[in-house]
Motif scaffolding. Structure first.
Motif, PDB file in Angstrom:
ATOM      1  N   ILE A  71       0.903  -1.046   0.000  1.00  0.00           N
ATOM      2  CA  ILE A  71      -0.042   0.130  -0.126  1.00  0.00           C
ATOM      3  C   ILE A  71       0.929   1.327   0.121  1.00  0.00           C
ATOM      4  O   ILE A  71       0.951   2.184  -0.920  1.00  0.00           O
ATOM      5  N   THR A  72       1.691   1.421   0.965  1.00  0.00           N
ATOM      6  CA  THR A  72       2.376   2.739   1.188  1.00  0.00           C
ATOM      7  C   THR A  72       3.301   2.763   0.045  1.00  0.00           C
ATOM      8  O   THR A  72       3.278   3.941  -0.428  1.00  0.00           O
ATOM      9  N   ARG A  73       4.088   2.029  -0.367  1.00  0.00           N
ATOM     10  CA  ARG A  73       5.407   2.176  -1.323  1.00  0.00           C
ATOM     11  C   ARG A  73       4.724   2.558  -2.669  1.00  0.00           C
ATOM     12  O   ARG A  73       5.218   3.595  -3.138  1.00  0.00           O
ATOM     13  N   PRO A  74       3.568   1.822  -2.875  1.00  0.00           N
ATOM     14  CA  PRO A  74       3.058   2.172  -4.437  1.00  0.00           C
ATOM     15  C   PRO A  74       2.599   3.935  -4.341  1.00  0.00           C
ATOM     16  O   PRO A  74       2.743   4.563  -5.447  1.00  0.00           O
ATOM     17  N   LEU A  75       1.929   4.312  -3.133  1.00  0.00           N
ATOM     18  CA  LEU A  75       1.526   5.488  -2.977  1.00  0.00           C
ATOM     19  C   LEU A  75       2.431   6.667  -3.044  1.00  0.00           C
ATOM     20  O   LEU A  75       2.392   7.583  -3.673  1.00  0.00           O
ATOM     21  N   MET A  76       3.659   6.108  -2.390  1.00  0.00           N
ATOM     22  CA  MET A  76       4.881   7.123  -2.363  1.00  0.00           C
ATOM     23  C   MET A  76       5.702   7.269  -3.581  1.00  0.00           C
ATOM     24  O   MET A  76       5.898   8.145  -4.016  1.00  0.00           O
ATOM     25  N   GLU A  77       5.742   6.044  -4.164  1.00  0.00           N
ATOM     26  CA  GLU A  77       6.639   5.940  -5.468  1.00  0.00           C
ATOM     27  C   GLU A  77       5.747   6.022  -6.795  1.00  0.00           C
ATOM     28  O   GLU A  77       6.530   6.452  -7.767  1.00  0.00           O
ATOM     29  N   GLY A  78       4.404   5.920  -6.540  1.00  0.00           N
ATOM     30  CA  GLY A  78       3.676   5.781  -7.930  1.00  0.00           C
ATOM     31  C   GLY A  78       4.142   4.752  -8.931  1.00  0.00           C
ATOM     32  O   GLY A  78       3.658   4.774 -10.077  1.00  0.00           O
ATOM     33  N   ARG A  79       4.723   3.568  -8.281  1.00  0.00           N
ATOM     34  CA  ARG A  79       5.016   2.673  -9.259  1.00  0.00           C
ATOM     35  C   ARG A  79       4.914   1.277  -8.186  1.00  0.00           C
ATOM     36  O   ARG A  79       4.941   1.355  -7.099  1.00  0.00           O
ATOM     37  N   VAL A  80       4.843   0.062  -8.878  1.00  0.00           N
ATOM     38  CA  VAL A  80       4.695  -0.910  -8.188  1.00  0.00           C
ATOM     39  C   VAL A  80       5.449  -2.189  -8.940  1.00  0.00           C
ATOM     40  O   VAL A  80       5.404  -2.159 -10.332  1.00  0.00           O
ATOM     41  N   ALA A  81       6.285  -3.170  -8.461  1.00  0.00           N
ATOM     42  CA  ALA A  81       6.888  -4.059  -9.218  1.00  0.00           C
ATOM     43  C   ALA A  81       6.158  -5.213  -9.901  1.00  0.00           C
ATOM     44  O   ALA A  81       6.303  -5.309 -10.991  1.00  0.00           O
ATOM     45  N   ASP A  82       4.922  -5.462  -9.151  1.00  0.00           N
ATOM     46  CA  ASP A  82       3.903  -6.589  -9.667  1.00  0.00           C
ATOM     47  C   ASP A  82       2.641  -5.875  -9.911  1.00  0.00           C
ATOM     48  O   ASP A  82       1.749  -5.962  -8.664  1.00  0.00           O
ATOM     49  N   PRO A  83       1.998  -5.165 -10.937  1.00  0.00           N
ATOM     50  CA  PRO A  83       0.782  -4.666 -10.810  1.00  0.00           C
ATOM     51  C   PRO A  83      -0.429  -5.618 -10.374  1.00  0.00           C
ATOM     52  O   PRO A  83      -1.153  -5.279  -9.854  1.00  0.00           O
ATOM     53  N   GLY A  84      -0.055  -6.893 -11.018  1.00  0.00           N
ATOM     54  CA  GLY A  84      -1.100  -8.045 -10.878  1.00  0.00           C
ATOM     55  C   GLY A  84      -1.117  -8.269  -9.314  1.00  0.00           C
ATOM     56  O   GLY A  84      -2.370  -8.427  -8.829  1.00  0.00           O
ATOM     57  N   ALA A  85      -0.255  -8.536  -8.785  1.00  0.00           N
ATOM     58  CA  ALA A  85      -0.274  -8.779  -7.360  1.00  0.00           C
ATOM     59  C   ALA A  85      -0.990  -7.637  -6.457  1.00  0.00           C
ATOM     60  O   ALA A  85      -1.628  -7.936  -5.553  1.00  0.00           O
ATOM     61  N   LEU A  86      -0.668  -6.427  -6.848  1.00  0.00           N
ATOM     62  CA  LEU A  86      -1.213  -5.166  -6.337  1.00  0.00           C
ATOM     63  C   LEU A  86      -2.812  -5.161  -6.368  1.00  0.00           C
ATOM     64  O   LEU A  86      -3.630  -5.088  -5.329  1.00  0.00           O
ATOM     65  N   ALA A  87      -3.266  -5.510  -7.601  1.00  0.00           N
ATOM     66  CA  ALA A  87      -4.655  -5.640  -7.992  1.00  0.00           C
ATOM     67  C   ALA A  87      -5.220  -6.600  -7.117  1.00  0.00           C
ATOM     68  O   ALA A  87      -6.436  -6.382  -6.604  1.00  0.00           O
ATOM     69  N   LYS A  88      -4.606  -7.818  -7.271  1.00  0.00           N
ATOM     70  CA  LYS A  88      -5.149  -8.896  -6.449  1.00  0.00           C
ATOM     71  C   LYS A  88      -5.177  -8.482  -4.951  1.00  0.00           C
ATOM     72  O   LYS A  88      -6.321  -8.848  -4.345  1.00  0.00           O
ATOM     73  N   HIS A  89      -4.174  -8.003  -4.324  1.00  0.00           N
ATOM     74  CA  HIS A  89      -4.235  -7.602  -2.815  1.00  0.00           C
ATOM     75  C   HIS A  89      -5.102  -6.609  -2.597  1.00  0.00           C
ATOM     76  O   HIS A  89      -5.991  -6.647  -1.692  1.00  0.00           O
ATOM     77  N   ALA A  90      -5.437  -5.673  -3.450  1.00  0.00           N
ATOM     78  CA  ALA A  90      -6.506  -4.518  -3.106  1.00  0.00           C
ATOM     79  C   ALA A  90      -7.695  -5.140  -3.205  1.00  0.00           C
ATOM     80  O   ALA A  90      -8.708  -4.802  -2.440  1.00  0.00           O
TER      81      ALA A  90
END
Length: 143
Positions: free
Chosen positions: A111-130
Motif C-alpha cells: 500500500i504505502t510504497r506504491p502511493l509514495m513511489e507511484g509504481r509497483v513491481a508487480d501490478p497484478g499482485a497489487l490488484a489482487k491484494h487490493a
C-alpha cells in the motif's frame, strides 16, 4: 445483429495490471481500495456493536442528535461515505472511539510504497491484494 465484446475475468485483471503501470491511476486505485476497505471495516464493526448493545438505528440516531436517515444510510448495504464526525459520534454513543494503527509490514509494502513511489513491481499482485482487502471483511461476515 449486435456485436458485443465481453471481457473475461482474465482480461479484466490483465487490463487492470496494465493501468496500474500509470502512476496516477495506481495512486487513485490504492487510495480508493484503502478508503473502501477502511469504511467497510468501521461501519461493520459499529453495526455489530449497535446490535450487541440492543439499540435500534432510530435509538442510535437520537443518541447522536441526528436524523434517523443518517444512521439508516450509514448501515445500509449501499455505497457509504460517512464523515469522520458521524463515525466518531456513533462510536462514542456505543462506548467506542476511533484510533489509528500502523499497517502490518506486508501491507505497507503493498500500500504505502506504491502511493509514495507511484509504481509497483508487480501490478497484478497489487490488484489482487487490493481486491482481497476489499472483500476480506465481507467474507468474514458471510461465514
Amino acid at each position: 445483429m449486435e456485436n458485443t465484446v465481453t471481457a473475461t475475468p482474465s482480461q479484466f485483471w490483465d487490463d487492470l495490471a496494465k493501468d496500474l503501470e500509470k502512476p496516477e491511476f495506481l495512486r487513485e486505485y490504492v487510495r480508493e481500495s484503502v478508503r473502501i476497505a477502511t469504511i467497510d471495516d468501521l461501519v461493520n464493526e459499529l453495526d455489530e456493536a449497535r446490535e450487541a448493545a440492543g439499540l435500534s438505528k432510530a435509538e442510535l440516531a437520537r443518541a447522536i442528535s441526528a436524523e434517523p436517515a443518517v444512521v439508516r444510510r450509514l448501515f445500509s448495504a449501499g455505497h457509504v461515505n460517512p464523515t469522520v464526525e458521524t463515525i466518531a459520534a456513533v462510536a462514542a454513543a456505543l462506548g467506542m472511539r476511533l484510533t489509528l494503527e500502523p499497517l502490518p509490514e506486508s501491507e505497507r509494502d503493498q500500500i504505502t510504497r506504491p502511493l509514495m513511489e507511484g509504481r509497483v513491481a508487480d501490478p497484478g499482485a497489487l490488484a489482487k491484494h487490493a481486491s482481497e482487502m476489499r472483500e476480506r471483511k465481507r467474507a468474514a461476515l458471510a461465514s
